[in-house]
Design a protein around this motif. Structure first.
Motif, short mmCIF file in Angstrom:
data_model
loop_
_atom_site.label_atom_id
_atom_site.label_comp_id
_atom_site.label_asym_id
_atom_site.label_seq_id
_atom_site.Cartn_x
_atom_site.Cartn_y
_atom_site.Cartn_z
N VAL A 183 0.86 -1.18 0.00
CA VAL A 183 0.00 0.00 0.00
C VAL A 183 0.90 1.24 0.00
N VAL A 184 0.69 2.10 -0.99
CA VAL A 184 1.51 3.31 -1.11
C VAL A 184 0.65 4.53 -0.75
N PRO A 185 0.88 5.14 0.42
CA PRO A 185 0.12 6.34 0.79
C PRO A 185 0.57 7.54 -0.05
N VAL A 186 -0.39 8.34 -0.49
CA VAL A 186 -0.08 9.49 -1.34
C VAL A 186 -0.87 10.71 -0.85
N ALA A 187 -0.16 11.82 -0.65
CA ALA A 187 -0.82 13.07 -0.27
C ALA A 187 -0.78 14.02 -1.47
N MET A 188 -1.94 14.56 -1.84
CA MET A 188 -2.03 15.52 -2.94
C MET A 188 -2.69 16.80 -2.41
N LYS A 189 -2.12 17.92 -2.77
CA LYS A 189 -2.64 19.20 -2.25
C LYS A 189 -2.80 20.22 -3.37
N LYS A 233 -3.15 8.46 8.92
CA LYS A 233 -2.24 9.30 9.72
C LYS A 233 -1.08 9.80 8.87
N GLU A 234 -0.51 8.92 8.03
CA GLU A 234 0.61 9.31 7.19
C GLU A 234 0.19 10.36 6.16
N VAL A 235 -0.95 10.13 5.53
CA VAL A 235 -1.42 11.06 4.49
C VAL A 235 -1.75 12.42 5.11
N ARG A 236 -2.40 12.42 6.26
CA ARG A 236 -2.72 13.68 6.93
C ARG A 236 -1.46 14.46 7.29
N GLY A 237 -0.47 13.76 7.83
CA GLY A 237 0.77 14.41 8.21
C GLY A 237 1.50 15.01 7.02
N ALA A 238 1.56 14.26 5.93
CA ALA A 238 2.22 14.74 4.72
C ALA A 238 1.45 15.91 4.12
N TYR A 239 0.13 15.81 4.13
CA TYR A 239 -0.72 16.87 3.57
C TYR A 239 -0.48 18.19 4.29
N GLU A 240 -0.41 18.15 5.61
CA GLU A 240 -0.21 19.37 6.39
C GLU A 240 1.16 19.98 6.13
N SER A 241 2.13 19.17 5.74
CA SER A 241 3.48 19.68 5.51
C SER A 241 3.65 20.31 4.13
N LEU A 242 2.69 20.09 3.24
CA LEU A 242 2.80 20.61 1.87
C LEU A 242 2.37 22.08 1.82
N PRO A 243 2.97 22.87 0.90
CA PRO A 243 2.68 24.32 0.82
C PRO A 243 1.29 24.61 0.27
N GLY A 244 0.93 25.91 0.31
CA GLY A 244 -0.33 26.39 -0.23
C GLY A 244 -0.26 26.51 -1.75
N PRO A 245 -1.34 26.96 -2.39
CA PRO A 245 -1.45 26.89 -3.86
C PRO A 245 -0.59 27.83 -4.67
N TYR A 246 -0.24 28.98 -4.12
CA TYR A 246 0.38 29.97 -4.99
C TYR A 246 1.86 30.21 -4.72
#
Length: 249
Positions: A183-189, A233-246
């Protein structure tokens, strides 16, 4: 501005989508009939990569991907598990190198052209209103994983309209655990900012983080029951670490 993005999609993307989708189905289907499965997959991916570049140009998407080294080799038992915010998630997933069949709602399979494209990509339709039919879909997807074709599923069940990650459903992971897959967790923002929630026509920086695979083949029963919580938990953590849109990191 969201309406403007949608108009752009209809005018500039839809015709190209139809043409390239038909080409993909013809070439991919022909190679499949000739039992040239890997050649069929490569041709499908190549043609659709052209379409994805076209989509990114008109929607102003600037893609930033980290963790590509965590993508397992082709032929391994793999299930990609990303969060879900937009219809743009699918081309972003593929552009990031994670080519796979997806578990998609049955309504999409009734749309002309798209129906054939989903079949070529080895996607599986699911009827969430029927537990029996949902189980059949999970088994079908699991069998494809066992044969070495990667699959993907959005375990939240639907797109987030708030930008927040919803609870990941345990049942969505049965396809992977039944096949004893990685299973490969992926965070997209920010994918939603490129279409549904667009507030301008400026470029949108979309971020993808691919995390190390979690091997379910050696898990005991308790670990399998908890795998959805671990991935969430992994996806949430990674998502929060990613920057905003602009702003680019």
């Amino acid at each position: 501005m969201g309406k403007a993005r949608q108009i752009i999609g209809i005018i500039f993307i839809a015709p190209v989508f139809i043409v390239l989708a038909l080409v993909t189905m013809i070439i991919g289907g022909l190679l499949h009939v000739l039992h040239l499965e890997r050649a069929s997959e490569k041709s499908v991916h190549f043609i659709l990569s052209i379409l994805i570049v076209w989509i990114f140009i008109w929607f102003g998407i600037r893609l930033h991907v980290t963790g590509k080294e965590n993508i397992p080799s082709w032929g391994e038992r793999v299930c990609y598990v990303p969060n879900h915010q937009s219809i743009i998630d699918i081309p972003v997933l593929y552009a990031s190198g994670m080519w796979c069949g997806l578990v998609a709602k049955k309504e999409l399979f009734s749309i002309p052209v798209l129906h054939g494209l989903l079949r070529v990509l080895k996607c599986v339709e699911i009827d969430r209103s029927s537990l029996r039919e949902s189980l059949k879909s999970i088994i079908e997807g699991s069998d494809r994983i066992k044969k070495g074709y990667p699959m993907g599923i959005f375990p939240e069940g639907t797109r987030s309209k708030t930008g927040e990650i919803a609870e990941m459903k345990a049942g969505a992971f049965k396809m992977a655990t039944r096949a004893k897959a990685k299973v490969v967790p992926v965070a997209m923002k920010n994918t939603r900012m490129a279409f549904e929630a667009a507030d301008s026509l400026r470029p949108v920086h979309v971020y993808v983080k691919i995390m190390p695979a979690i091997d379910t083949s050696a898990m005991d029963e308790e670990e399998i029951k908890d795998v959805h919580n671990v991935v969430e938990k992994e996806v949430r953590g990674a998502y929060e670490s990613l920057p905003g849109p602009y702003g680019r990191a």
